[in-house]
Structure formats: structure tokens, C-alpha cells
Design a protein around this motif. Structure first.
Motif, short mmCIF file in Angstrom:
data_model
loop_
_atom_site.label_atom_id
_atom_site.label_comp_id
_atom_site.label_asym_id
_atom_site.label_seq_id
_atom_site.Cartn_x
_atom_site.Cartn_y
_atom_site.Cartn_z
N ASP A 276 5.59 3.55 -16.04
CA ASP A 276 5.49 3.20 -14.62
C ASP A 276 4.64 4.17 -13.81
O ASP A 276 3.83 3.76 -12.98
N GLY A 277 4.84 5.49 -14.03
CA GLY A 277 4.10 6.49 -13.26
C GLY A 277 2.61 6.31 -13.43
O GLY A 277 1.86 6.20 -12.44
N ALA A 278 2.17 6.23 -14.69
CA ALA A 278 0.74 6.07 -14.95
C ALA A 278 0.24 4.72 -14.41
O ALA A 278 -0.90 4.62 -13.97
N ALA A 279 1.13 3.70 -14.42
CA ALA A 279 0.73 2.40 -13.90
C ALA A 279 0.44 2.49 -12.40
O ALA A 279 -0.55 1.94 -11.91
N LEU B 61 -3.45 2.72 -7.88
CA LEU B 61 -4.06 3.38 -6.72
C LEU B 61 -5.57 3.53 -6.94
O LEU B 61 -6.38 3.25 -6.03
N VAL B 62 -5.95 3.93 -8.16
CA VAL B 62 -7.37 4.05 -8.48
C VAL B 62 -8.07 2.70 -8.30
O VAL B 62 -9.16 2.62 -7.74
N LEU B 63 -7.39 1.64 -8.76
CA LEU B 63 -7.98 0.30 -8.67
C LEU B 63 -8.23 -0.09 -7.22
O LEU B 63 -9.29 -0.61 -6.87
N LEU C 120 0.82 -1.21 0.00
CA LEU C 120 0.00 0.00 0.00
C LEU C 120 0.86 1.26 0.00
O LEU C 120 0.61 2.19 -0.76
N THR C 121 1.91 1.28 0.85
CA THR C 121 2.78 2.46 0.91
C THR C 121 3.42 2.72 -0.44
O THR C 121 3.46 3.85 -0.92
N ASP C 122 3.91 1.63 -1.06
CA ASP C 122 4.56 1.74 -2.36
C ASP C 122 3.60 2.36 -3.38
O ASP C 122 3.93 3.34 -4.05
N VAL C 123 2.40 1.79 -3.47
CA VAL C 123 1.43 2.25 -4.47
C VAL C 123 0.99 3.68 -4.17
O VAL C 123 0.92 4.52 -5.06
#
Lengths: 270, 276
Positions: free
Chosen positions: B241-244, B249-251, B25-28
Motif C-alpha cells: 500500500d505505501g509504495a502504491a 502521487l508521482v502519477l 488528493l488529500t488521501d494520496v
């Protein structure tokens, strides 16, 4: 109650069939290579903007799927990131871009070039330590592509190797995974798309491109047709493509999409 | 002494699981939060997804989920009710149905993808479409949903059934007004499992609902779901990667919201039933 339900179902069925008929002559379906798909997706978006009534659906699945779907008629146009094999007959090939494939190592690796023989010896497991080719005392991590990827076929072909001769330490899938694997492993060697590697390097990813036969692995050298290891990115059709397919292919080969090809780190064919 | 070692070991196991979740979670959140904005949610992707937003991807994801749940919920509840209330116990057709469901629940999702492509897309002529993707997902979440609901219904004490008969309720009325509300937690658990599995699915959808990132105009259009978008951006698109991370996070937020929504819907619906 049942009559109303039947009526509703009939109405839905009619709508669906009308939709199908209307869709037939202004809709294109493309399937195939995951390398080509993002590029063609962008081309399709620009074409749709210029022709609002047209819908172009781009799907992935790999070059071989592109070949098969075009031959069976499931797709109007196939995408393949390689030349056709002798057995894949009955298709017309339309090249839209060129992709160079270069050897990469970790940025901290002091090696500045390898001969073809050395690369072959590393990939067949005859050389297992960087000190045998003039580097540090560090064991070599050989990164190879998974079966079915056209970069693998191109690489094996060029070095006249069979996949069964290669002694890989890691087997990877797509390009981006290859770059991430080598960047995270100081002893690694791999081969990836040159454009993607150049872009990643510029953003500080810890990889280094090695020249091949004395030619630098750069987009400029691929553009000048000097770099020896390159592959075409192709669109495939049957012998007589539909008028819309013909128009889209002409668009994909025109100057109007040159910027899109550069944005995806590929080279415009000359 | 042994007790203390044992309790330390089980505590460590719990801590490890929580730590793994917190790490992910922190990473995302740390990588993705910077990408998230209103514009990210309402604009179309550009430059193979590196720039622009995810509006069509979000809409496609919801379409596929709604189609999957609309197909799987009634069918799944029906089968669960039949298995627990009407079928002869563990014999004949009911036993075969049970075994089939358990086998289906263990099949990898890529197999459902290939089946969905062959059956819905090619044989039924739906092509690459949100409908084909939704129906494939429905097949995939049905076994787990049915088994969860069935076990929930079986756990309802027989006193309730006898009480309903004593009141002269028909079997249908007993199921609707007594047994289903009593099995509410299990149905909710099945629903949450289904939503989670459906929203996170990549393999089954790449070859059914497809790769197209245009705003879908009808359920017969192809549409890219969030999971496919994230997979493509992180593994296939250099510089994605950034957009991923933003999409990931949205998911996660979407799954949390949907689970909350499912909980309140199920609660409301059954509360009314029980009080009537």
C-alpha cells in the motif's frame, strides 16, 4: 527523399530482426497466475544478476492463461497456483512453493473456531447469523472469490461444494482485496492466503485467522504439512523445455531463493 | 424561492465535486508524500515493489506515452482535417468514418487490451513490448482526439476560410497557417484528454506492454507502467500500500506536468505560425 526514407526503414528493420535473433536463445517469457508472478519476478531478477546476458520477462493473466500459453508455445514457462486439471495434458509440473489458504474473520469476532460443517452451512446460506454458531447477534457477510481464481477452486474442492451452492454477500478478486474486505466488515468471513494474512495481522490489520480441523492457520503448520487446505505454486513447461528454461527452473527450486519465497509469505516445499 | 432552491442545488453539486477531488488528493498526498524522495524516483523496485523505487516504471510510462502520441497525433490531425475540410459533408465514407469513431470511443479499454494483445503482440509479433502497448494506446485515444480536433476545426468561422481563399492561399496553406492555429484550444483539449487517458490506463496495458519491472533497453522490451504498478501493489501484493500511494502521487504530478508541457508546446508552435 524517398530513397533516404526507404534506406532508413530498411536500417530500422535490420536492427529489429537482428535484435530478434539475438534475443531468441537468452530470453525467457513466463505468463500465468497473478499470485505466483511477484515471486517469480523476484527470482528472475536474482537470476539476471547472476547471468547478465539473460532476460526473463514475467507477465500475469491467471493460472489458466499460464496453462494455455505454455501449451500453445506463447510462453516458455507457465505459472499456475493450482494443480493441473485432468484435461490439461502434455505439460510438466515443477512446484516452487506452497501456499496455505485459511479462513479469516474480523478481529472483533469472539468466535475462535468453526467446524467444517459450520463453514459449509455458512457458505451455503443455511446459517446467516453469528449467534447460531455461538457468536454475537450479527448477520454474517460471506466473502467469496470470483470465478477463475484458483483459491476458489481449492476452497470448493476441499469442502465438496459447487460454486452455484455458495450464497456470497461479496465477491472479490485478489488476496489483498479479501483481507481489506474482511478487515472493514465486523460480520465478514472469508478465505485468503495464510502468509499474507499472518503478515497483515502482525501489522495491525483487524482480521483473525481461524484454525481448520483443529490445526492453527499459520505458516509454520503449512510448512509442517499439517494444515489441510494448501495449494502448490507451480511452474509449467512442455515435455522438453529449453536448456535455459531447465536452468531457471532448477534455480527456482534451489536453496538460493528460499529467502525470496519467505519474503512473499509462501512456504518452501520439502 | 424556486430560484434560491435551484441555485443552492447547483452550488451543492459543484461543492460535492470539488470535495470529492480534494478528498482523493488529500488521501494520496498525505499517504504518499512520506514515500517520495529522489531515491524513490531513481532506483529499481525491490521485494515485488514494496521496497525500492520506481525508476524503470517511470521510464516505461514515458516510453509508452511518447509512442502513443507519436502514432496518434499526426494520424488523428490528418483524419480531423479530412473530416472537417475535405470530406463531403456527412455523406458516404465520411459519415461511416464518423459513426465508426463514435463507436470506438465508447469501447471499454480492456477490449482494446485484448485487441492489442491479439493484433500487435501476437499477429504482428511485437510480443509484450512498449511498442505494442504504445500502439494499443494510440488506437484507444485516437477516436476522442479526432472528434475533439474535428469539432474545433468546424467551429472556425467560414470568414477565415474565405479570407484565406481571397488571399490566394492553397487549401493546404490555409489549413496549416489559418485553420489549425485557430482551432488551437480544441487540439489542446484533445491532447490533454489523450495524455490523461493514456497515462492512467491499466487494463489495455497489462496484456500489451506487460508486467516486467526491469529498466527497458529498447521499445521492444516489456515494461510496467505506473498505473499497472499501482494496481498490482494495491490489489495483489500484500504490504504494497505505501509504495502504491507513493506511485499514485508521482502519477498525479506527472499528469499535471505533462498537461502544462502540452499547453506551452501547442501555444508556442501555433503562435509562431500565426505571426509568420
Amino acid at each position: 527523399m524517398f530513397q533516404r526514407l526507404t534506406g532508413l526503414l530498411l536500417a530500422v528493420a535490420l536492427c529489429l530482426s537482428a535484435y530478434g535473433v539475438q534475443a531468441a536463445d537468452n530470453r525467457l517469457i513466463l505468463t500465468g497466475s497473478s499470485t505466483v508472478a511477484p515471486l517469480v519476478l523476484e527470482m528472475a531478477k536474482r537470476y539476471e544478476q547472476q547471468h547478465p546476458q539473460v532476460r526473463i520477462d514475467v507477465q500475469t493473466g491467471g493460472s489458466t492463461r499460464g496453462v494455455n500459453d505454455t501449451r500453445t508455445g506463447l510462453a516458455h514457462i507457465g505459472m499456475a497456483s493450482r494443480n493441473l486439471k485432468p484435461t490439461e495434458t502434455g505439460l510438466r509440473v515443477h512446484t516452487i512453493a506452497i501456499d496455505g489458504v485459511g479462513i479469516i474473520v474480523h478481529r472483533s469476532n469472539p468466535i475462535s473456531s468453526l467446524s467444517n460443517t459450520q463453514i459449509i452451512d455458512i457458505y451455503t446460506g443455511k446459517i446467516r447469523n453469528w449467534k447460531d454458531v455461538g457468536g454475537r447477534d450479527l448477520s454474517i457477510t460471506v466473502v467469496n472469490k470470483a470465478e477463475g481464481h484458483s483459491t476458489l477452486e481449492l476452497f470448493l474442492n476441499y469442502f465438496a461444494l459447487k460454486n452455484s451452492q455458495v450464497r456470497p454477500s461479496i465477491i472479490i478478486g485478489d488476496n489483498e482485496q479479501g483481507i481489506k474486505t474482511v478487515a472493514g466488515n465486523p460480520g465478514a468471513i472469508g478465505y485468503v492466503s495464510i502468509g499474507a494474512a499472518e503478515f497483515s495481522q502482525a501489522r495491525g490489520v483487524t482480521i483473525k485467522r481461524l484454525p481448520l480441523e483443529g490445526v492453527a492457520a499459520s505458516v509454520a503448520e503449512v510448512q509442517a504439512h499439517r494444515f489441510p487446505l494448501a495449494r502448490p505454486l507451480n511452474l509449467l513447461t512442455g515435455k522438453s523445455p529449453s536448456p535455459l528454461a531447465r536452468r531457471f527452473i532448477a534455480f527456482a527450486q534451489s536453496e538460493a531463493v528460499a529467502d525470496l519465497i519467505a519474503d512473499q509469505f509462501f512456504v518452501v516445499p520439502r | 424561492m424556486i430560484d434560491r432552491v435551484f441555485s443552492t442545488v447547483v452550488f451543492a453539486a459543484a461543492a460535492l465535486v470539488v470535495a470529492a477531488l480534494v478528498w482523493v488528493l488529500t488521501d494520496v498526498v498525505s499517504e504518499g508524500a512520506a514515500r517520495i524522495s529522489w531515491a524513490f524516483l531513481v532506483t529499481e523496485p525491490r521485494d515485488a515493489g514494496r521496497a525500492g523505487g520506481i525508476a524503470p516504471v517511470l521510464v516505461s510510462t514515458l516510453w509508452v506515452l511518447v509512442i502513443a502520441l507519436a502514432a496518434a497525433l499526426p494520424l488523428g490531425l490528418g483524419v480531423a482535417i479530412w473530416l472537417s475540410e475535405f470530406a463531403p459533408k456527412q455523406r458516404g465514407f465520411a459519415a461511416y468514418t464518423g459513426i465508426t469513431l463514435d463507436v470506438l470511443a465508447g469501447i471499454p479499454s480492456i477490449v482494446y487490451g485484448l485487441f492489442g494483445n491479439a493484433f500487435f503482440s501476437v499477429y504482428m509479433g511485437l510480443g509484450y513490448s512498449l511498442l505494442a502497448g504504445g500502439l494499443t494506446l494510440a488506437c484507444m485515444i485516437l477516436p476522442v482526439f479526432i472528434r475533439t480536433c474535428e469539432s474545433g476545426l468546424r467551429q472556425v468561422s467560414d470568414d477565415w476560410r474565405q479570407g484565406a481563399w481571397a488571399l490566394g492561399m492553397t487549401r493546404a496553406a490555409a489549413v496549416c497557417h489559418v485553420l489549425l492555429p485557430a482551432a488551437r484550444p480544441a487540439i489542446l483539449a484533445g491532447l490533454v484528454l489523450g495524455i490523461g487517458r493514456a497515462t492512467a490506463e491499466t487494463a489495455a496495458l497489462l496484456f500489451t506492454s506487460g508486467y516486467v519491472d526491469r529498466m527497458p533497453e529498447s521499445p521492444l522490451d516489456s515494461g510496467r507502467v505506473l498505473a499497472v504498478h499501482i494496481f498490482d501493489l494495491s490489489m495483489n501484493v500484500t504490504g504494497g500500500d505505501g509504495a502504491a500511494y507513493g506511485s499514485a502521487l508521482v502519477l498525479i504530478v506527472l499528469i499535471v506536468l505533462l498537461n502544462g508541457l502540452a499547453q506551452s508546446l501547442v501555444d508556442n508552435w501555433f503562435k509562431r505560425r500565426i505571426s509568420q
